[in-house]
Structure formats: C-alpha cells, structure tokens
Design an enzyme around this catalytic site. Structure first.
Site, PDB file in Angstrom:
ATOM      1  N   LYS A 197       1.477  -6.424 -45.915  1.00 40.95           N
ATOM      2  CA  LYS A 197       0.123  -5.891 -45.988  1.00 40.95           C
ATOM      3  C   LYS A 197      -0.460  -6.289 -47.342  1.00 40.95           C
ATOM      4  O   LYS A 197       0.061  -5.908 -48.394  1.00 40.95           O
ATOM      5  CB  LYS A 197       0.145  -4.372 -45.834  1.00 40.95           C
ATOM      6  N   LYS A 249      -0.898  -7.922 -41.910  1.00 42.79           N
ATOM      7  CA  LYS A 249      -2.234  -7.353 -42.001  1.00 42.79           C
ATOM      8  C   LYS A 249      -2.903  -7.771 -43.300  1.00 42.79           C
ATOM      9  O   LYS A 249      -2.262  -7.683 -44.341  1.00 42.79           O
ATOM     10  CB  LYS A 249      -2.070  -5.837 -41.968  1.00 42.79           C
TER      11      LYS A 249
HETATM   12  C1  PBG Z   1      -3.963   2.698 -45.033  1.00 38.61           C
HETATM   13  C2  PBG Z   1      -4.614   1.765 -44.086  1.00 38.61           C
HETATM   14  C3  PBG Z   1      -5.709   0.931 -44.328  1.00 38.61           C
HETATM   15  C4  PBG Z   1      -5.967   0.248 -43.147  1.00 38.61           C
HETATM   16  C5  PBG Z   1      -5.048   0.687 -42.202  1.00 38.61           C
HETATM   17  N1  PBG Z   1      -4.195   1.611 -42.805  1.00 38.61           N
HETATM   18  C6  PBG Z   1      -6.563   0.803 -45.515  1.00 38.61           C
HETATM   19  C7  PBG Z   1      -6.053   0.354 -46.784  1.00 38.61           C
HETATM   20  O1  PBG Z   1      -4.903  -0.012 -46.963  1.00 38.61           O
HETATM   21  O2  PBG Z   1      -6.871   0.393 -47.697  1.00 38.61           O
HETATM   22  C8  PBG Z   1      -7.053  -0.762 -42.954  1.00 38.61           C
HETATM   23  C9  PBG Z   1      -7.445  -1.054 -41.539  1.00 38.61           C
HETATM   24  C10 PBG Z   1      -8.694  -1.839 -41.415  1.00 38.61           C
HETATM   25  O3  PBG Z   1      -9.282  -2.308 -42.402  1.00 38.61           O
HETATM   26  O4  PBG Z   1      -9.124  -1.999 -40.256  1.00 38.61           O
HETATM   27  N2  PBG Z   1      -3.676   3.935 -44.420  1.00 38.61           N
END
Ligand code: PBG
Length: 327
Positions: A197, A249
C-alpha cells in the site's frame, strides 16, 4: 511480393473472433464493492469528489448490499464514518460503533451469499486521523497499534465479518491478527492483507468520504512510490504471517507490482482501484472528455490482465450488472 505472412489482425476481424481470442475475463465474482456507512445519517450523503458514491445510512447500506449481491459481486468491503473520534479509535472497537453495527446489519441481510469484509484500521476512528495510535512524541507507535488492531479485528468478527482487511501498514499486523483470531477460535476467518500500500495522492477523495481528520501524511508507514523491492519484502512477510489473500493499492499506477505479486504469490491477488482512480474517470467523463462506460471496463480489465484475481472497485455493482453472471 511484399505480402505480410503474419497478420495479427486476423484475430481482430469480428466481435466473435475477438471474443474467442480474448485472454482476460471479467466476471462479477472478481469484483468487490467498497461501501461507506455514516453514523446517524438519515439520508444517504453524496460524496462530492466521488460522484455516484454515497455515505450510506444503515438502511441504504442494507439495500445497496442486497443489490450488489443480486448483481453477483464477489464481496463487500465496509468502512465506517463515526460521529465521535478519539486518540485510540475506540469507536472502531465498540460493538455499538457504526462499522460493527453495519457489519451486523449486512450479515443479517445477506448471510453467506457474498464475502463480507471490514476495513481493519484506525484512521476512520482517530481524532488525529492516523492509522495507528501515537506515542508521546506524536509518532505512530507500531506495537501499541497492533494491540488495537487485534481488538478491532475481534469486534469485527463478532459483528459478522467473514474476512478482515488490515489496511494500516503496521509491521506485523497480519501475524498479530492471525494469532488473535486463532486463539479466540476464529480459525475460519480470513485475512485480506493490504500488502503493498503506497503513500498515494490517489487516496484523496477517500479522505473526504470518511471525513478524515488527518493533517499530515502517512509516509512513515505507507510505502514510497519509488520502490518495488519494498513490496516484495512486504509480500514475503505477509505470506509468512498467514495472509490468505494479498492486495496491491492503488491499482493503476502500480500494475507492475500487481504483475510481480501474481507471478510470485500462491494466494489470490487483489488490487484496489482507489477513490482517486474512480474520480479521474468520472470527472473526465462528466466533461465529455472520455467515454465513461468504455473507460470503466478498460481500467478494471487492465488490472485483471496485470494479474489481479480480485478487483476492489466503486463500480463493482454497476459493472457486475453489465457482465455475464454465469462466469
Ligand atoms: C485506510 C484506508 C484508506 C483507503 C482504504 N483504507 C486511506 C488511506 O490510507 O489514507 C483508501 C481507499 C481509496 O482511496 O479508495 N483505512
């Protein structure tokens, strides 16, 4: 005299020929729908930066879950938007907290007809907006956060989640959650690990969707977008710690990582087409600059072609309704 012997165009002559020759399938079961539920909402609240996506009420969430299941989606991923926040994200652990209540509602409504997943992270619930708890210096405290993740995980499973999605990028999060699930007898509950991520600008609209309280950034825990080796290391660790599925992601700027995971992991690979990817297509389409429906199918199919078995996308229900259910 000058006739090309090799003619790749032969396989592109008719729709039937192209269908026969196509390498990549897209079926409803490949799609997971992320959904937001807002505590105290009496009407669904539109999210300005994600046209077509809403913060659901408890009722509208149930209805949207039923529609998604009827369309054949492979799973649902729930995020909560609480009314109150604190330093340690207590609302996420409270059995009466918005996400846990919503999990109970949806599980009661759809049972085992789809895979119900929960975001196992603190950022929606903390008053500072970080994915973990902070130490005295204001830094995200990895190991203290793991204790909170374990509590979150157990609350979400008790509320009805089939699978957990730890998304906070703390070291050891998969192992800590796996051990806690197993000692509580939840050996059947799976973990969809957010393995790679990246600290991404494409999460922007999501922060609006969950009314994020964050002022700084997440660069000390999310990955640096210059790095691919880092993702391989995270992959090895998550698999060793017991991840049942691994995720990359965002998706579109990281298709090389998706391909690497598909080639090296022996578990299903998921990719999350995040809020900013959704917003880009919707915004360009609203301006008449691209054809929306074609762009949606092309982006999601390209993520599958890169090697993702599963795609999390805000278009999951719409797309599933356009696809053949039989696949
Ligand atoms: C954190 C989380 C995020 C997203 C999913 N889980 C945000 C982040 O890490 O700032 C982002 C999902 C998206 O942008 O569609 N709980």
């Amino acid at each position: 005299m000058g006739f090309p012997q090799h003619r790749p165009r032969r396989l592109r002559t008719t729709p039937a020929m192209r269908r026969l020759a196509a390498e990549t399938d897209l079926a409803p079961r490949h799609l997971v729908l992320p959904m937001f539920v807002k505590e105290g909402a009496t009407e669904p609240v539109p999210i300005a930066s994600m046209p077509g996506v809403v913060q659901h009420t408890r009722d509208s969430l149930r209805k949207a879950a039923v529609e998604a299941v009827a369309a054949g989606v492979g799973g649902l991923m729930l995020f909560g938007v609480p009314e109150t926040h604190d330093a340690t994200g207590s609302a996420g652990i409270d059995p009466d907290g918005v996400l846990n209540v919503a999990l109970r509602d949806v599980r009661a409504e759809v049972g085992d007809a789809t895979v119900l997943m929960a975001d196992t992270c603190l950022d929606e619930f903390t008053d500072h907006g970080h994915c973990g708890v902070l130490d005295a210096q204001g830094r995200v405290d990895n190991d203290a956060t793991l204790d909170r993740y374990v509590q979150l995980a157990l609350a979400q499973v008790e509320a009805g989640a089939h699978m957990l999605g730890p998304s906070g990028m703390m070291d050891g999060q998969v192992g800590a959650i796996r051990a806690a699930l197993d000692s509580a007898g939840h050996t059947d509950i799976g973990i969809l690990a957010y393995t790679a991520k990246y600290a991404s600008a494409f999460f922007g609209p999501f922060r609006q969707a969950v009314e994020s309280q964050l002022t700084g950034d997440r660069m000390t825990y999310q990955q640096d977008f210059r790095n691919a080796g880092d993702a391989l290391r995270e992959l090895a660790l998550d698999l060793e710690e017991g991840a049942d599925m691994v995720m990359v992601k965002p998706a579109m700027s990281y298709l090389d990582i998706v391909r690497t995971f598909a080639d090296s992991a022996d578990v299903p690979v998921a990719a999350y087409q995040v809020s900013g990817e959704y917003a880009m297509v919707e915004a360009a389409a609203a301006n008449g600059w691209i054809e929306r429906d074609r762009a949606i199918v092309e982006t999601v199919t390209s993520i599958r072609r890169a090697g993702a078995d599963i795609v999390l996308t805000y278009w999951a229900t719409e797309l599933a309704n356009r696809l053949d259910h039989a696949q």
